[in-house]
Design an enzyme around this catalytic site. Structure first.
Site, PDB file in Angstrom:
ATOM      1  NE  ARG A  83      51.238  38.009  -1.364  1.00 38.21           N
ATOM      2  CZ  ARG A  83      52.339  38.692  -1.023  1.00 38.21           C
ATOM      3  NH1 ARG A  83      52.273  39.490  -0.129  1.00 38.21           N
ATOM      4  NH2 ARG A  83      53.607  38.197  -1.761  1.00 38.21           N
ATOM      5  NE  ARG A  93      54.338  39.488  -5.990  1.00 35.58           N
ATOM      6  CZ  ARG A  93      55.043  38.899  -4.791  1.00 35.58           C
ATOM      7  NH1 ARG A  93      54.874  39.280  -3.760  1.00 35.58           N
ATOM      8  NH2 ARG A  93      55.561  37.665  -5.168  1.00 35.58           N
ATOM      9  CG  ASP A  96      54.038  42.402  -2.610  1.00 34.73           C
ATOM     10  OD1 ASP A  96      53.876  41.924  -1.557  1.00 34.73           O
ATOM     11  OD2 ASP A  96      55.071  42.372  -3.257  1.00 34.73           O
ATOM     12  CG  ASP A  98      57.223  44.776   0.025  1.00 36.17           C
ATOM     13  OD1 ASP A  98      56.626  43.748   0.421  1.00 36.17           O
ATOM     14  OD2 ASP A  98      57.329  45.073  -1.046  1.00 36.17           O
TER      15      ASP A  98
HETATM   16  N1  ROI Z   1      57.591  44.450 -10.154  1.00 31.90           N
HETATM   17  C1  ROI Z   1      57.326  45.528 -10.355  1.00 31.90           C
HETATM   18  N2  ROI Z   1      57.379  46.581 -11.350  1.00 31.90           N
HETATM   19  N3  ROI Z   1      56.646  46.055  -9.156  1.00 31.90           N
HETATM   20  C2  ROI Z   1      56.263  45.198  -8.194  1.00 31.90           C
HETATM   21  O1  ROI Z   1      55.620  45.739  -7.133  1.00 31.90           O
HETATM   22  C3  ROI Z   1      56.999  44.128  -8.034  1.00 31.90           C
HETATM   23  N4  ROI Z   1      56.870  43.309  -6.776  1.00 31.90           N
HETATM   24  C4  ROI Z   1      57.200  41.934  -7.183  1.00 31.90           C
HETATM   25  C5  ROI Z   1      58.264  41.578  -8.034  1.00 31.90           C
HETATM   26  C6  ROI Z   1      57.510  40.241  -8.552  1.00 31.90           C
HETATM   27  C7  ROI Z   1      59.715  41.383  -7.565  1.00 31.90           C
HETATM   28  N5  ROI Z   1      58.291  42.411  -9.165  1.00 31.90           N
HETATM   29  C8  ROI Z   1      57.565  43.529  -9.223  1.00 31.90           C
HETATM   30  O2  ROI Z   1      57.031  41.381  -5.984  1.00 31.90           O
END
Ligand code: ROI
Length: 165
Positions: A83, A93, A96, A98
């Protein structure tokens, strides 16, 4: 052990492979057991539109790790998967991870807010969560299925792919 939900997302460098590798890494975390995973979903980007579609999913872990120890582990997996934080807000990215929910806890620390701040606005999180845990109730008393009905759509499309840890 508390049941934790982790949101996975990628829109770079073969997102399906990124999520597959991340799932394997989650399955190998210490003092933890991977107990569920949603389907994979394709979604239009939330934020700047000049970036590829995302692939999203949610995994469920039971863990003896503290919330911050789990956060450290998730960030280590993100780093291992290359990343790059380019500084652009809401930019593309590679991976990610979370921490969405940690048992029934509400956590408000400088490094960590749980439930994840974007949870209630993101169908690409709510839909896979509802698939895994349709009865789920957030610490604020809201039902996952109710939230999903009022959430804006990012054109979610369930992918017909098998992924396994
Ligand atoms: N948009 C989508 N569809 N899925 C994501 O995981 C995602 N993650 C983000 C941002 C850039 C807000 N947009 C996203 O971090």
């Amino acid at each position: 052990m508390p049941r934790c939900y982790i949101g996975l997302g990628s829109n770079q460098a073969n997102p399906v492979v990124q999520l597959q590798q991340a799932l394997k890494a989650l399955a190998q975390l210490p003092a933890s057991q991977l107990v569920g995973q949603s389907s994979l979903y394709r979604s239009a980007p939330m934020g700047p539109q000049d970036q590829p579609d995302y692939v999203n999913a949610v995994a469920c872990l039971e863990t003896a790790l503290t919330p911050l120890a789990l956060l450290d582990q998730l960030q280590a997996i993100e780093q291992l998967h290359g990343r790059e934080r380019k500084g652009e807000r809401w930019g593309p990215r590679t991976l990610d991870l979370d921490l969405l929910l940690y048992g029934k806890q509400s956590i408000d620390l400088p490094r960590l807010t749980v439930p994840h701040y974007g949870l209630e606005q993101r169908d690409f999180v709510l839909q896979p969560l509802a698939e895994l845990a349709p009865q789920l109730v957030l610490p604020n008393g809201r039902q996952i299925t109710d939230l999903l009905q009022t959430c804006a759509s990012h054109g979610l499309q369930r992918l017909d792919l098998v992924w396994q840890a």
